[in-house]
Design an enzyme around this catalytic site. Structure first.
Site, short mmCIF file in Angstrom:
data_model
loop_
_atom_site.label_atom_id
_atom_site.label_comp_id
_atom_site.label_asym_id
_atom_site.label_seq_id
_atom_site.Cartn_x
_atom_site.Cartn_y
_atom_site.Cartn_z
N GLU A 16 18.59 -5.15 -42.22
CA GLU A 16 18.03 -5.05 -42.54
C GLU A 16 17.19 -4.41 -43.98
O GLU A 16 18.55 -4.14 -44.89
CB GLU A 16 17.90 -3.75 -41.63
CG GLU A 16 17.71 -4.07 -40.14
CD GLU A 16 18.07 -3.01 -39.29
OE1 GLU A 16 17.72 -1.94 -39.40
OE2 GLU A 16 18.33 -3.62 -38.01
N ASN A 72 29.85 -9.98 -38.44
CA ASN A 72 29.92 -9.02 -38.60
C ASN A 72 31.49 -7.75 -38.20
O ASN A 72 31.49 -7.00 -38.67
CB ASN A 72 29.14 -8.65 -37.52
CG ASN A 72 27.51 -8.86 -38.18
OD1 ASN A 72 27.05 -9.47 -39.43
ND2 ASN A 72 26.89 -8.86 -37.09
N ALA A 114 33.13 3.23 -49.24
CA ALA A 114 33.15 4.46 -48.80
C ALA A 114 32.77 5.90 -48.41
O ALA A 114 31.83 6.03 -49.39
CB ALA A 114 34.77 5.00 -49.08
N CYS A 137 23.26 -3.42 -35.09
CA CYS A 137 24.46 -4.58 -34.94
C CYS A 137 25.82 -3.71 -35.23
O CYS A 137 26.80 -4.40 -34.38
CB CYS A 137 23.78 -5.50 -36.23
SG CYS A 137 22.20 -6.18 -36.13
C1 UDX Z 1 24.64 -6.55 -40.69
C2 UDX Z 1 24.63 -7.36 -41.17
O1 UDX Z 1 25.04 -6.88 -42.33
C3 UDX Z 1 23.84 -8.77 -41.62
O2 UDX Z 1 24.26 -9.37 -41.61
C4 UDX Z 1 23.56 -9.39 -39.97
O3 UDX Z 1 22.97 -9.95 -40.02
C5 UDX Z 1 23.11 -8.01 -39.00
O4 UDX Z 1 24.19 -6.69 -39.49
P1 UDX Z 1 22.19 -4.40 -40.94
O5 UDX Z 1 23.40 -3.66 -39.49
O6 UDX Z 1 20.93 -4.64 -42.10
O7 UDX Z 1 22.93 -5.64 -41.54
O8 UDX Z 1 23.14 -3.67 -42.16
P2 UDX Z 1 24.51 -3.83 -43.41
O9 UDX Z 1 23.82 -3.91 -44.63
O10 UDX Z 1 25.27 -4.53 -43.22
O11 UDX Z 1 25.05 -2.23 -42.52
C6 UDX Z 1 25.93 -2.03 -42.09
C7 UDX Z 1 26.22 -0.86 -42.23
O12 UDX Z 1 27.48 -0.22 -43.03
C8 UDX Z 1 25.21 0.86 -42.38
O13 UDX Z 1 25.39 1.69 -41.86
C9 UDX Z 1 25.52 0.81 -43.79
O14 UDX Z 1 25.20 2.47 -44.47
C10 UDX Z 1 27.34 0.80 -43.96
N1 UDX Z 1 28.15 0.26 -44.81
C11 UDX Z 1 27.72 -0.79 -45.41
C12 UDX Z 1 29.30 0.73 -45.27
O15 UDX Z 1 29.46 1.87 -45.09
N2 UDX Z 1 30.28 0.63 -46.80
C13 UDX Z 1 28.76 -0.11 -47.35
O16 UDX Z 1 29.79 -0.66 -48.18
C14 UDX Z 1 28.17 -0.91 -46.65
#
Ligand code: UDX
Length: 437
Positions: free
Chosen positions: A152, A212, A256, A264
């Site tokens: 997203e 994931n 972090a 997801c």
């Molecule tokens: C995720 C997957 O990345 C994607 O490939 C799949 O199709 C759907 O699920 P999304 O849910 O859009 O995508 O978000 P993503 O960018 O993965 O972030 C997920 C969560 O992790 C967020 O709450 C983000 O803030 C958190 N996050 C991400 C961290 O806390 N630290 C990070 O280093 C990266």
């Protein structure tokens, strides 16, 4: 090609628009009349950068339409199933009601040679079951599992220029008839070098849940390191920079903070554990339970740190939460750590105001008891403490002197480790990050 896309949520609406952008004739189908009315008027029913512009562009070509009528799928050669697979109520497993209903509803409209393409994230074994349904209805049709990896906030770019395509076909063979059909669908990105892998059904389903789970594990790993850094007086952001320089580790997804949320990662790792249990392989995924609990501990930690910052008590303290969405560039609040922290603080007696550039309408539906203010300046007025919980650019760019003139105490907790501590401290603020001295 003529394509139908069943389910017009975050995945399907973007997929439909992008398939039309690639030159296909597309019909998007959904049971939600409001969603279809909005999409037909080129309005995105949720915030996704670039989507409305794309909807306008492709609708003006006449190649994209939306309807609630499943019969409109007849005549398309390729049918994408893009409906949601939320967590079951009170259980860890995935709720397949929508996937089953979409497939069963589509069946009367498929013809010999058609391919039904699953994109939703499903428990391994679903594709084989749905494939039987398709073949029972139409022996000349095929079911392919073609998982979607879009993020997203980057959904349009991720769909038009993905890292890879995975096609799961019944016999796992490159020669399968459905492979060349999907190659035609994706001919534009394939011609620019996007790799594609052909697998059997279960491997394709597992690729998505494994990816994931890996991402969730990476985030919980660095958050566990943050706990250690706090205990030892070290700085987790420098630690991440240093270990991330090793190519084998990489710096991405090593930020972090308050942990992962969204529609997801949290539900996908839980559904994966539930499915492993059904398959008698639960031991293989017990580590994901730890990944989940490290993630949930982040939220409690932020509540405790806020209490510390408020001199030991939250009662009556005015707390402003900057950010409600589960991540920036999204209005999605499903399992948002920011909102869950805001709600816990309120329960413990704090007077909480939440602000966010896009997500407040969704947040208010989920937590009507919280107070919301869409104006950042007004939201911080007389605050005893600020919590930056979603790293929108506008919060990263806040001027500590200007904000300092509005709040009642200069205290900030940076839940995403995204601000420059020196800048805020030198402006007189008490700055706390997560896993930083
Ligand atoms: C995720 C997957 O990345 C994607 O490939 C799949 O199709 C759907 O699920 P999304 O849910 O859009 O995508 O978000 P993503 O960018 O993965 O972030 C997920 C969560 O992790 C967020 O709450 C983000 O803030 C958190 N996050 C991400 C961290 O806390 N630290 C990070 O280093 C990266």
């Amino acid at each position: 090609m003529r394509i139908s896309v069943i389910g017009c949520g975050y995945l399907g609406a973007v997929h439909a628009a992008c398939m039309a952008k690639l030159g296909h004739d597309v019909v998007g189908i959904d049971v939600d009349e409001q969603k279809i009315a909005a999409l037909s008027a080129a309005k995105a029913p949720f915030y996704e950068p670039g989507l409305e512009e794309l909807l306008e562009e492709v609708q003006s070509t006449g190649r994209l339409s939306f309807t609630t009528d499943m019969a409109s799928a007849a005549g398309s050669n390729v049918h994408f199933i893009c409906v949601g697979t939320p967590q079951k109520k009170g259980e860890n497993g995935a709720d397949l009601t929508y996937v089953d209903a979409a497939t069963v509803g589509l069946l009367p409209h498929i013809a010999p040679g058609d391919i039904v393409v699953g994109k939703s994230t499903v428990p391994v074994g679903t594709a084989a079951r749905l494939s039987d349904l398709v073949l029972a209805q139409e022996p000349g049709a095929h079911l392919v599992w073609n998982p979607e990896f879009l993020r997203e906030g980057h959904a349009v770019a991720d769909t038009l220029h993905p890292d890879r395509f995975v096609y799961g076909v019944a016999n796992g063979s490159e020669e399968h008839q459905a492979v060349s059909v999907l190659d035609d669908v994706y001919s534009v990105p394939l011609s620019s070098g996007t790799p594609r892998l052909v697998t059997d059904h279960p491997t394709a389903e597992l690729v998505k849940t494994a990816a994931n789970s890996f991402l969730a594990t990476k985030i919980s790993f660095i958050n566990a390191m943050a706990e250690l850094c706090e205990a030892a007086g070290a700085d987790v952001t420098r630690l991440a920079d240093a270990i991330g320089m090793d190519d084998r580790i990489g710096r991405k997804f090593l930020n972090a903070g308050i942990g992962f949320g969204g529609g997801c990662l949290p539900k996908d790792i839980r559904a994966f554990m539930a499915r492993a249990g059904e398959l008698g392989a639960d031991q293989a995924l017990t580590f994901l339970r730890e990944v989940d609990s490290i993630n949930m501990r982040r939220r409690t930690r932020v509540v405790e740190l806020t209490r510390e910052l408020c001199d030991g008590t939250l009662l009556g303290k005015r707390v402003t939460v900057l950010g409600a969405a589960f991540k920036p560039e999204s209005d999605d609040v499903r399992d948002s750590p920011a909102l869950s922290i805001a709600a816990q603080l309120q329960l413990q007696g704090a007077v909480v105001t939440v602000t966010d550039p896009k997500a407040l309408p969704n947040a208010a539906k989920r937590f009507p008891e919280l107070h919301y203010d869409s104006d950042t300046n007004a939201s911080v007025e007389k605050a005893d403490v600020l919590l930056l919980l979603t790293e929108w650019k506008e919060y990263q760019n806040l001027d500590p002197f200007e904000v300092g003139g509005r709040v009642s105490s200069l205290r900030i907790l940076d839940g995403r480790n995204t601000l420059n501590p020196e800048k805020w401290r030198s402006a007189g603020w008490t700055y706390r990050g997560l896993g930083r001295p």
